[in-house]
Motif scaffolding. Structure first.
Motif, PDB file in Angstrom:
ATOM      1  N   GLU A 345     -40.401 -13.665  -3.713  1.00 60.87           N
ATOM      2  CA  GLU A 345     -39.822 -12.534  -2.977  1.00 60.87           C
ATOM      3  C   GLU A 345     -38.476 -12.164  -3.607  1.00 60.87           C
ATOM      4  N   GLN A 346     -37.685 -13.163  -3.960  1.00 58.96           N
ATOM      5  CA  GLN A 346     -36.415 -12.877  -4.663  1.00 58.96           C
ATOM      6  C   GLN A 346     -36.709 -12.261  -6.032  1.00 58.96           C
ATOM      7  N   ALA A 347     -37.727 -12.791  -6.707  1.00 49.22           N
ATOM      8  CA  ALA A 347     -38.084 -12.261  -8.028  1.00 49.22           C
ATOM      9  C   ALA A 347     -38.520 -10.802  -7.922  1.00 49.22           C
ATOM     10  N   LEU A 348     -39.267 -10.490  -6.863  1.00 50.67           N
ATOM     11  CA  LEU A 348     -39.733  -9.114  -6.679  1.00 50.67           C
ATOM     12  C   LEU A 348     -38.530  -8.178  -6.514  1.00 50.67           C
ATOM     13  N   HIS A 349     -37.567  -8.619  -5.729  1.00 48.26           N
ATOM     14  CA  HIS A 349     -36.395  -7.772  -5.519  1.00 48.26           C
ATOM     15  C   HIS A 349     -35.622  -7.588  -6.840  1.00 48.26           C
ATOM     16  N   ILE A 350     -35.508  -8.656  -7.594  1.00 51.04           N
ATOM     17  CA  ILE A 350     -34.796  -8.585  -8.881  1.00 51.04           C
ATOM     18  C   ILE A 350     -35.518  -7.618  -9.833  1.00 51.04           C
ATOM     19  N   LEU A 351     -36.844  -7.681  -9.862  1.00 53.44           N
ATOM     20  CA  LEU A 351     -37.600  -6.751 -10.728  1.00 53.44           C
ATOM     21  C   LEU A 351     -37.487  -5.307 -10.227  1.00 53.44           C
ATOM     22  N   ASN A 352     -37.411  -5.130  -8.897  1.00 55.85           N
ATOM     23  CA  ASN A 352     -37.206  -3.772  -8.366  1.00 55.85           C
ATOM     24  C   ASN A 352     -35.865  -3.210  -8.855  1.00 55.85           C
ATOM     25  N   VAL A 353     -34.847  -4.060  -8.874  1.00 51.60           N
ATOM     26  CA  VAL A 353     -33.535  -3.605  -9.355  1.00 51.60           C
ATOM     27  C   VAL A 353     -33.610  -3.319 -10.860  1.00 51.60           C
ATOM     28  N   TYR A 354     -34.269  -4.211 -11.611  1.00 55.30           N
ATOM     29  CA  TYR A 354     -34.443  -3.993 -13.057  1.00 55.30           C
ATOM     30  C   TYR A 354     -35.085  -2.622 -13.309  1.00 55.30           C
ATOM     31  N   GLU A 355     -36.094  -2.287 -12.524  1.00 55.54           N
ATOM     32  CA  GLU A 355     -36.801  -1.015 -12.740  1.00 55.54           C
ATOM     33  C   GLU A 355     -35.916   0.196 -12.420  1.00 55.54           C
ATOM     34  N   ALA A 356     -34.885   0.004 -11.618  1.00 54.91           N
ATOM     35  CA  ALA A 356     -33.964   1.111 -11.307  1.00 54.91           C
ATOM     36  C   ALA A 356     -33.173   1.532 -12.554  1.00 54.91           C
ATOM     37  N   TYR A 357     -33.083   0.638 -13.557  1.00 54.17           N
ATOM     38  CA  TYR A 357     -32.377   0.990 -14.796  1.00 54.17           C
ATOM     39  C   TYR A 357     -33.232   1.888 -15.695  1.00 54.17           C
ATOM     40  N   LYS A 358     -34.465   2.178 -15.267  1.00 57.97           N
ATOM     41  CA  LYS A 358     -35.301   3.102 -16.057  1.00 57.97           C
ATOM     42  C   LYS A 358     -34.967   4.552 -15.724  1.00 57.97           C
ATOM     43  N   TYR A 359     -34.122   4.743 -14.704  1.00 55.89           N
ATOM     44  CA  TYR A 359     -33.691   6.106 -14.355  1.00 55.89           C
ATOM     45  C   TYR A 359     -32.538   6.522 -15.263  1.00 55.89           C
TER      46      TYR A 359
END
Ligand SMILES: NC(=O)c1ccc[n+]([C@@H]2O[C@H](COP(=O)([O-])OP(=O)(O)OC[C@H]3O[C@@H](n4cnc5c(N)ncnc54)[C@H](O)[C@@H]3O)[C@@H](O)[C@H]2O)c1
Length: 368
Positions: A345-359
């Protein structure tokens, strides 16, 4: 602080296997098994010679160059996967972890746990379906300094955590199209999980971010709002000197703050007043104080490691949390307790934040 037992002192142990015999496995992971309840049953690497040499040094019973064969041949309770990326720069962990869980094994994987949030969701689903535990080696959550900092900021005297600053040297591709490309984002993904794991562990989930990039060196500043209401800055200081310590972390509460420098030095400025008691009646003593040293009760607390005694705490595998994360995983499996630190669950949140850098930079991105 935990009392550490040696491997040889445990009666109840997990039968474990290791997939991937690279530099990190050899340097940092295998030495931790001396302090964990594990029997080293099997080891696997695509390069059989590497696996054979590792088995000889560390005492694994069986050696493989194909993990499918290994999983079918031997009875294993838990697998440690330390493999890295495939030829397309995608994290190998989701594919291998899912196969291990389906073969009945609990799994510990290194970072980065995946190349996308979708893959993390697949692992979560498989973990539920198979009832197998899976943990990500977010070592920084286990640093003694970070664990102590977490304890301090959770105390009543610290108050609410209101803001945080973290610095880590890492660049990001300038062009937004490059940020959609696994190959070009490999090092960003490889490293961003480190400071983000600290932030998520200490501050909880992130509500939104926006970031600006320095066009010359690819350093960036990210402004963060946490779901708790706290705010923060992630400073990815790409062009810092290679001779400098990598990290600086500061968390501010209500009238108190705590700093971790270089991952090991912890300074806690407790809530308090610099004016000593005997001057309090003199209008706060402003303009009349001859010493900067305050009363002992409010004095800062400072901790740093000592390097004289042959202790466990001054080995890198303990200072950097590797031994503790592996022990935590083994104990969670043996005691059938949920993984709360290094969870998917923590990893999922971290990957969600990582994907925000694609903007594009400079836009407010809400994190799922
Ligand atoms: N947490 C940390 O501090 C830290 C530090 C260094 C590396 N790491 C991580 O550890 C991982 C490995 O890093 P490394 O530097 O040891 O890499 P490496 O390339 O030296 O080692 C990877 C090994 O995995 C083997 N491998 C790859 N696919 C395999 C497969 N399908 N089956 C069996 N073996 C396979 C390779 O042959 C290689 O020997 C990476 O994910 C990296 O990000 C973490």
């Amino acid at each position: 602080m935990k009392y550490i037992k040696y491997n040889i002192e445990y009666e109840n142990k997990l039968n474990v296997a290791v997939i991937g015999c690279g530099g990190h496995t050899y340097r940092n992971i295998l030495p931790c098994f001396a302090y964990a309840p594990v029997n080293l049953v099997a080891v696997c690497d695509l390069d059989i010679n590497k696996a054979l040499k590792v088995a000889k040094v560390f005492g694994f019973e069986k050696v493989y160059d194909d993990y499918h064969k290994m999983l079918s041949d031997v009875k294993i309770d838990a697998v440690f996967v330390i493999t890295g990326y495939d030829k397309d720069s995608k994290s190998l962990y989701p594919k291998i972890a899912i196969e291990c869980m389906r073969k009945g094994c609990h799994v510990w994987i290194e970072k980065p746990p995946a190349s996308s949030s979708a893959e993390i969701r697949e692992m979560i689903q498989t973990s539920h379906e198979t009832n197998k535990k899976i943990m990500v080696g977010f070592k920084k959550m286990f640093f003694p300094s970070i664990q102590k900092l977490k304890q301090i900021i959770s105390s009543q005297e610290f108050g609410e955590t209101t803001s945080v600053y973290i610095r880590y040297p890492q660049n990001i591709p300038l062009n937004v199209n490059d940020r959609q490309d696994n190959k070009k984002m490999l090092w960003f993904l490889d490293h961003i999980v480190h400071p983000l794991s600290i932030l998520v562990y200490l501050m909880g989930e992130i509500k939104s971010i926006y970031f600006n990039i320095n066009e010359k060196v690819g350093s960036s500043i990210t402004n963060i709002t946490f779901k708790s209401g706290a705010i923060g800055t992630l400073h990815l200081a790409a062009s810092a000197s290679q001779t400098s310590p990598l990290e600086h972390l500061e968390v501010i509460g209500e009238g108190a703050n705590v700093i971790v420098e270089n991952g090991v030095k912890l300074r806690y400025y407790k809530k308090g007043d610099r004016v000593v008691k005997e001057l309090k009646h003199l209008n706060g003593g402003y303009g009349r104080m001859s010493s900067y040293i305050g009363d002992d009760e409010v004095a800062p607390i400072f901790w740093e490691p000592e390097f004289s005694l042959g202790q466990l705490y001054n080995k890198n595998i303990f200072m950097l949390g590797y031994a503790q994360e592996i022990l935590y995983f083994c104990e969670s499996v043996l005691n059938n307790e949920p993984i709360m630190i290094g969870s998917l669950e923590q990893a999922l949140h971290i990957l969600n934040v990582y994907e925000a850098y694609k903007y594009e930079q400079g836009v407010l991105v809400t994190i799922k």
